[in-house]
Structure formats: structure tokens, C-alpha cells
Design a protein around this motif. Structure first.
Motif, PDB file in Angstrom:
ATOM      1  N   ILE A 165       0.844  -1.193   0.000  1.00 27.93           N
ATOM      2  CA  ILE A 165       0.000   0.000   0.000  1.00 27.93           C
ATOM      3  C   ILE A 165       0.878   1.242   0.000  1.00 27.93           C
ATOM      4  O   ILE A 165       1.729   1.408   0.864  1.00 27.93           O
ATOM      5  N   LYS A 166       0.670   2.097  -0.966  1.00 29.72           N
ATOM      6  CA  LYS A 166       1.431   3.336  -1.058  1.00 29.72           C
ATOM      7  C   LYS A 166       0.690   4.445  -0.313  1.00 29.72           C
ATOM      8  O   LYS A 166      -0.448   4.768  -0.642  1.00 29.72           O
ATOM      9  N   ILE A 167       1.327   5.001   0.698  1.00 31.47           N
ATOM     10  CA  ILE A 167       0.752   6.094   1.468  1.00 31.47           C
ATOM     11  C   ILE A 167       1.364   7.405   0.972  1.00 31.47           C
ATOM     12  O   ILE A 167       2.570   7.607   1.071  1.00 31.47           O
ATOM     13  N   PRO A 168       0.574   8.303   0.402  1.00 29.63           N
ATOM     14  CA  PRO A 168       1.135   9.559  -0.104  1.00 29.63           C
ATOM     15  C   PRO A 168       1.625  10.459   1.025  1.00 29.63           C
ATOM     16  O   PRO A 168       1.128  10.382   2.159  1.00 29.63           O
ATOM     17  N   ALA A 169       2.572  11.313   0.725  1.00 29.02           N
ATOM     18  CA  ALA A 169       3.084  12.263   1.712  1.00 29.02           C
ATOM     19  C   ALA A 169       1.995  13.241   2.116  1.00 29.02           C
ATOM     20  O   ALA A 169       1.230  13.716   1.276  1.00 29.02           O
ATOM     21  N   GLY A 170       1.910  13.511   3.423  1.00 28.07           N
ATOM     22  CA  GLY A 170       1.018  14.559   3.902  1.00 28.07           C
ATOM     23  C   GLY A 170      -0.336  14.104   4.406  1.00 28.07           C
ATOM     24  O   GLY A 170      -1.151  14.942   4.775  1.00 28.07           O
ATOM     25  N   VAL A 171      -0.600  12.774   4.423  1.00 31.97           N
ATOM     26  CA  VAL A 171      -1.903  12.324   4.914  1.00 31.97           C
ATOM     27  C   VAL A 171      -2.059  12.698   6.384  1.00 31.97           C
ATOM     28  O   VAL A 171      -1.089  12.757   7.135  1.00 31.97           O
ATOM     29  N   ASP A 172      -3.287  12.951   6.791  1.00 31.45           N
ATOM     30  CA  ASP A 172      -3.562  13.365   8.165  1.00 31.45           C
ATOM     31  C   ASP A 172      -4.183  12.208   8.932  1.00 31.45           C
ATOM     32  O   ASP A 172      -4.609  11.208   8.344  1.00 31.45           O
ATOM     33  N   ASN A 173      -4.225  12.357  10.230  1.00 31.34           N
ATOM     34  CA  ASN A 173      -4.829  11.337  11.075  1.00 31.34           C
ATOM     35  C   ASN A 173      -6.308  11.196  10.719  1.00 31.34           C
ATOM     36  O   ASN A 173      -7.036  12.175  10.630  1.00 31.34           O
ATOM     37  N   GLY A 174      -6.766   9.962  10.491  1.00 30.96           N
ATOM     38  CA  GLY A 174      -8.151   9.731  10.121  1.00 30.96           C
ATOM     39  C   GLY A 174      -8.398   9.684   8.629  1.00 30.96           C
ATOM     40  O   GLY A 174      -9.508   9.355   8.188  1.00 30.96           O
ATOM     41  N   THR A 175      -7.379   9.992   7.803  1.00 30.96           N
ATOM     42  CA  THR A 175      -7.536   9.893   6.356  1.00 30.96           C
ATOM     43  C   THR A 175      -7.905   8.470   5.966  1.00 30.96           C
ATOM     44  O   THR A 175      -7.363   7.509   6.504  1.00 30.96           O
ATOM     45  N   ARG A 176      -8.827   8.323   5.021  1.00 30.31           N
ATOM     46  CA  ARG A 176      -9.217   7.000   4.535  1.00 30.31           C
ATOM     47  C   ARG A 176      -8.713   6.771   3.117  1.00 30.31           C
ATOM     48  O   ARG A 176      -8.871   7.619   2.244  1.00 30.31           O
ATOM     49  N   ILE A 177      -8.102   5.615   2.920  1.00 29.88           N
ATOM     50  CA  ILE A 177      -7.672   5.191   1.585  1.00 29.88           C
ATOM     51  C   ILE A 177      -8.709   4.191   1.095  1.00 29.88           C
ATOM     52  O   ILE A 177      -8.942   3.167   1.736  1.00 29.88           O
ATOM     53  N   ARG A 178      -9.358   4.492  -0.012  1.00 27.73           N
ATOM     54  CA  ARG A 178     -10.455   3.657  -0.505  1.00 27.73           C
ATOM     55  C   ARG A 178      -9.994   2.718  -1.611  1.00 27.73           C
ATOM     56  O   ARG A 178      -9.514   3.149  -2.648  1.00 27.73           O
ATOM     57  N   PHE A 179     -10.128   1.436  -1.359  1.00 24.30           N
ATOM     58  CA  PHE A 179      -9.905   0.416  -2.368  1.00 24.30           C
ATOM     59  C   PHE A 179     -11.257  -0.004  -2.942  1.00 24.30           C
ATOM     60  O   PHE A 179     -12.299   0.495  -2.515  1.00 24.30           O
ATOM     61  N   SER A 180     -11.253  -0.911  -3.875  1.00 20.72           N
ATOM     62  CA  SER A 180     -12.509  -1.311  -4.501  1.00 20.72           C
ATOM     63  C   SER A 180     -13.449  -2.005  -3.533  1.00 20.72           C
ATOM     64  O   SER A 180     -14.669  -1.892  -3.643  1.00 20.72           O
ATOM     65  N   ASP A 181     -12.914  -2.729  -2.540  1.00 19.89           N
ATOM     66  CA  ASP A 181     -13.779  -3.527  -1.668  1.00 19.89           C
ATOM     67  C   ASP A 181     -13.599  -3.239  -0.176  1.00 19.89           C
ATOM     68  O   ASP A 181     -14.182  -3.937   0.653  1.00 19.89           O
ATOM     69  N   PHE A 182     -12.797  -2.244   0.191  1.00 19.49           N
ATOM     70  CA  PHE A 182     -12.636  -1.886   1.601  1.00 19.49           C
ATOM     71  C   PHE A 182     -12.001  -0.504   1.708  1.00 19.49           C
ATOM     72  O   PHE A 182     -11.482   0.038   0.738  1.00 19.49           O
ATOM     73  N   ASP A 183     -12.066   0.058   2.925  1.00 19.93           N
ATOM     74  CA  ASP A 183     -11.400   1.328   3.230  1.00 19.93           C
ATOM     75  C   ASP A 183     -10.278   1.067   4.225  1.00 19.93           C
ATOM     76  O   ASP A 183     -10.399   0.193   5.094  1.00 19.93           O
ATOM     77  N   LEU A 184      -9.210   1.831   4.102  1.00 24.12           N
ATOM     78  CA  LEU A 184      -8.088   1.737   5.026  1.00 24.12           C
ATOM     79  C   LEU A 184      -7.951   3.077   5.735  1.00 24.12           C
ATOM     80  O   LEU A 184      -7.721   4.101   5.095  1.00 24.12           O
ATOM     81  N   GLN A 185      -8.124   3.086   7.044  1.00 21.60           N
ATOM     82  CA  GLN A 185      -8.031   4.332   7.815  1.00 21.60           C
ATOM     83  C   GLN A 185      -6.649   4.487   8.434  1.00 21.60           C
ATOM     84  O   GLN A 185      -6.119   3.558   9.022  1.00 21.60           O
ATOM     85  N   VAL A 186      -6.093   5.689   8.295  1.00 21.79           N
ATOM     86  CA  VAL A 186      -4.739   5.978   8.763  1.00 21.79           C
ATOM     87  C   VAL A 186      -4.770   6.505  10.196  1.00 21.79           C
ATOM     88  O   VAL A 186      -5.509   7.442  10.502  1.00 21.79           O
ATOM     89  N   ASN A 187      -3.977   5.894  11.050  1.00 18.88           N
ATOM     90  CA  ASN A 187      -3.776   6.383  12.412  1.00 18.88           C
ATOM     91  C   ASN A 187      -2.315   6.800  12.569  1.00 18.88           C
ATOM     92  O   ASN A 187      -1.419   6.007  12.255  1.00 18.88           O
ATOM     93  N   ILE A 188      -2.076   8.011  13.040  1.00 22.46           N
ATOM     94  CA  ILE A 188      -0.717   8.567  13.085  1.00 22.46           C
ATOM     95  C   ILE A 188      -0.274   8.747  14.532  1.00 22.46           C
ATOM     96  O   ILE A 188      -0.984   9.364  15.335  1.00 22.46           O
ATOM     97  N   LYS A 189       0.901   8.243  14.853  1.00 23.53           N
ATOM     98  CA  LYS A 189       1.463   8.408  16.188  1.00 23.53           C
ATOM     99  C   LYS A 189       1.949   9.847  16.369  1.00 23.53           C
ATOM    100  O   LYS A 189       2.402  10.481  15.418  1.00 23.53           O
ATOM    101  N   SER A 190       1.857  10.333  17.581  1.00 23.45           N
ATOM    102  CA  SER A 190       2.293  11.704  17.857  1.00 23.45           C
ATOM    103  C   SER A 190       3.815  11.795  17.848  1.00 23.45           C
ATOM    104  O   SER A 190       4.520  10.793  18.002  1.00 23.45           O
ATOM    105  N   HIS A 191       4.325  13.002  17.657  1.00 32.01           N
ATOM    106  CA  HIS A 191       5.764  13.272  17.632  1.00 32.01           C
ATOM    107  C   HIS A 191       6.181  13.814  18.990  1.00 32.01           C
ATOM    108  O   HIS A 191       5.400  14.499  19.658  1.00 32.01           O
ATOM    109  N   PRO A 192       7.405  13.545  19.432  1.00 31.34           N
ATOM    110  CA  PRO A 192       7.815  14.020  20.767  1.00 31.34           C
ATOM    111  C   PRO A 192       7.832  15.531  20.925  1.00 31.34           C
ATOM    112  O   PRO A 192       7.616  16.039  22.024  1.00 31.34           O
ATOM    113  N   TYR A 193       8.091  16.285  19.842  1.00 37.12           N
ATOM    114  CA  TYR A 193       8.108  17.740  20.014  1.00 37.12           C
ATOM    115  C   TYR A 193       7.403  18.512  18.905  1.00 37.12           C
ATOM    116  O   TYR A 193       7.023  19.662  19.096  1.00 37.12           O
TER     117      TYR A 193
END
Length: 289
Positions: A165-193
Motif C-alpha cells: 500500500i502506497k501512502i502519499p506524503a502529507g496524509v492526516d490522522n483519520g484519512t481514509r484510503i479507498r480500495f474497490s472492496d474496503f477502506d483503510l483508515q490511517v492512524n498517526i502516532k504523535s511526535h515528541p516535540y
């Protein structure tokens, strides 16, 4: 093109609650199944488009800055910034930046979907409710802060099948990647600073008291690398410096957000007798002025 604030009958300082109330009033007035005038359909679409933008803080900010052109196909931000989904190979990515309505991302003013609005207004089910999309399988994928910022290709197992799965640069937390038969939701870990708000980055930077008083140069971290930042004499704690274009890229666009560096004056907990004497002399000089 009509002004969205005028369409809903609110001013630019209207609260979210006022915008929702105005939307419901206008939608009830102009719904084509209730209003039989020739312009009702076009007016109702215009009302929904205005509410879609003004009810979302990020979209509203873009609208206030760039107008309705920010949400037109081929607008100022290109596909990634000007529409709320973009095609990347076999899938679509839903973002938070505007464009055509998506039932997954659009807030219908307290209703779960546009068909519920119909039922609330008229007391029976919409004849168009059969158009509602079937419930899709949604899977989760976890990304680090840097992976979301720079983009990455990940290998994962979906429905028993290994996929790349190719994740484009700049996606935000909660972004959904839609395939033909399912959705993939992105969860992003926080940064220390680094703190993220949309495509903008916020960073708190400590500077010494002498630097704040007389000025100087400090090294600042950004998501693209480090750079030297000149501090003006007499800088106060809490001063915020905007670094234009040093934020997160918009997906599939050359546009980038900004970095906001918040300066904090660092006060040492302990000082040497020599430092104390210097500070006391400085205090004496300041009080003379």
C-alpha cells in the motif's frame, strides 16, 4: 459565484451552532420536495455546498483565504488540496480539504446523512434512500509521524491477502484510503516535540535570557531539516515566528503548510555566584532606565 455566508444568511463571525441553525432553516425552506419553485433544486445544492464548507473549520479557513475556488477541481491547491479525495493507482484517498461531498467525512448539521434530513423534515423515508452506499469494511493502519509526513509504501495483510500500500506524503490522522472492496483508515502516532494542526507544524523552542535581550541566532528543527533562525533583540517569551512552506505537504500537491515556532525564554534553576553578580548588575542597569 455566490458568497457562502450570504447563502446561509450568516456573518463571518457566526458560531458553529449559528451556522447549523441557519443551514437547517434554509434547507427546510428550499428542499425541492417542499419548495416547487424552478430555482429550488439549484438553491438547495448551493445551501448544502455552503454548509459543507463553513461547518468544517479547516475548509472554512481555506474559504476565507481563497474563496470558493479553493474547492473547485483544478483550484489553487491542485487535486490534493482542491478536492476531498484523490486517485492514487487503484484507490482513492479521502482527506479533510474540501471538494465533492463524502458521506464519510461530511457533517450534515447533526444528522447522520442527507436522507435523515429528508425524514426529519417530512416525516417519512426519502424515496432516494436506496442510493445509500453499502457499509464497507474499514481496516486500520498505523503510521509514525515521519511516515505520514514523507509518505511510505507499506506491506500489510488485508482479508488474508498480502498487499503493498502506497501512502502519499502529507496524509492526516483519520484519512481514509479507498480500495474497490474496503477502506483503510490511517492512524498517526504523535511526535515528541512537533505538534500538527492540518498541514501546519508547531514547535516550542527554548532560548536563553541573554539571547532574548540582545538577539542572536539559534538552530531550529523542521520536518525538512534544521535551519538557523535570527532572534531579534528584546524578544518576549511566547513570540511566534512563522516559517512559510516549512510545514507538511498537501497530498498530491506542491503546496506545503507552514511551521510556527514559539519561543520560550529558558530560566536556569541554578546559577553560579559569578552569573548572579552579572545579573544583579544587569538588573541595576535596567532599573536606572
Amino acid at each position: 459565484m455566490a458568497d457562502y455566508y450570504e447563502v446561509l444568511g450568516v456573518n463571518k463571525n457566526a458560531s458553529e451552532a449559528e451556522i447549523k441553525t441557519a443551514y437547517r432553516k434554509q434547507a427546510l425552506k428550499w428542499h425541492p420536495d417542499r419548495n416547487k419553485s424552478a430555482e429550488a433544486t439549484a438553491k438547495f445544492k448551493e445551501i448544502n455546498k455552503a454548509f459543507e464548507v463553513l461547518s468544517d473549520p479547516k475548509k472554512k479557513e481555506l474559504y476565507d483565504q481563497y474563496g470558493a475556488s479553493a474547492f473547485e477541481k483544478g483550484g489553487f491547491g491542485g487535486q490534493g488540496q482542491g478536492s476531498n479525495f484523490y486517485q492514487d493507482g487503484p484507490f482513492k484517498v479521502y482527506t479533510n480539504f474540501g471538494g465533492e461531498s463524502s458521506f464519510n467525512n461530511f457533517d450534515f448539521g447533526g444528522f447522520t446523512d442527507p436522507f435523515e434530513i429528508f425524514e426529519q423534515f417530512f416525516g417519512f423515508q426519502s424515496p432516494f434512500s436506496g442510493r445509500k452506499a453499502k457499509r464497507r469494511d474499514v481496516f486500520q493502519i498505523n503510521l509514525t509521524f515521519d511516515e505520514a509526513v514523507k509518505g511510505i509504501e507499506k506491506e500489510t495483510v488485508i482479508k488474508g491477502e498480502r498487499r503493498k500500500i502506497k501512502i502519499p506524503a502529507g496524509v492526516d490522522n483519520g484519512t481514509r484510503i479507498r480500495f474497490s472492496d474496503f477502506d483503510l483508515q490511517v492512524n498517526i502516532k504523535s511526535h515528541p516535540y512537533f505538534k500538527r494542526e492540518g498541514q501546519d507544524i508547531y514547535l516550542e523552542k527554548d532560548i536563553s535570557y541573554p539571547t532574548a535581550v540582545v538577539g542572536g541566532v539559534v538552530n531550529i528543527e523542521t520536518i525538512h531539516g534544521s535551519l538557523n533562525l535570527r532572534i531579534r533583540p528584546g524578544t518576549k517569551s511566547g513570540t511566534t515566528i512563522r516559517l512559510q512552506g516549512e510545514g507538511i505537504p498537501y497530498p498530491h500537491s506542491h503546496q506545503k503548510g507552514d511551521q510556527y515556532t514559539i519561543l520560550r525564554i529558558k530560566v536556569p534553576e541554578r546559577i553560579s555566584p559569578k552569573t548572579r553578580k552579572i545579573l544583579e548588575e544587569l538588573q541595576s542597569e535596567i532599573e536606572k532606565d
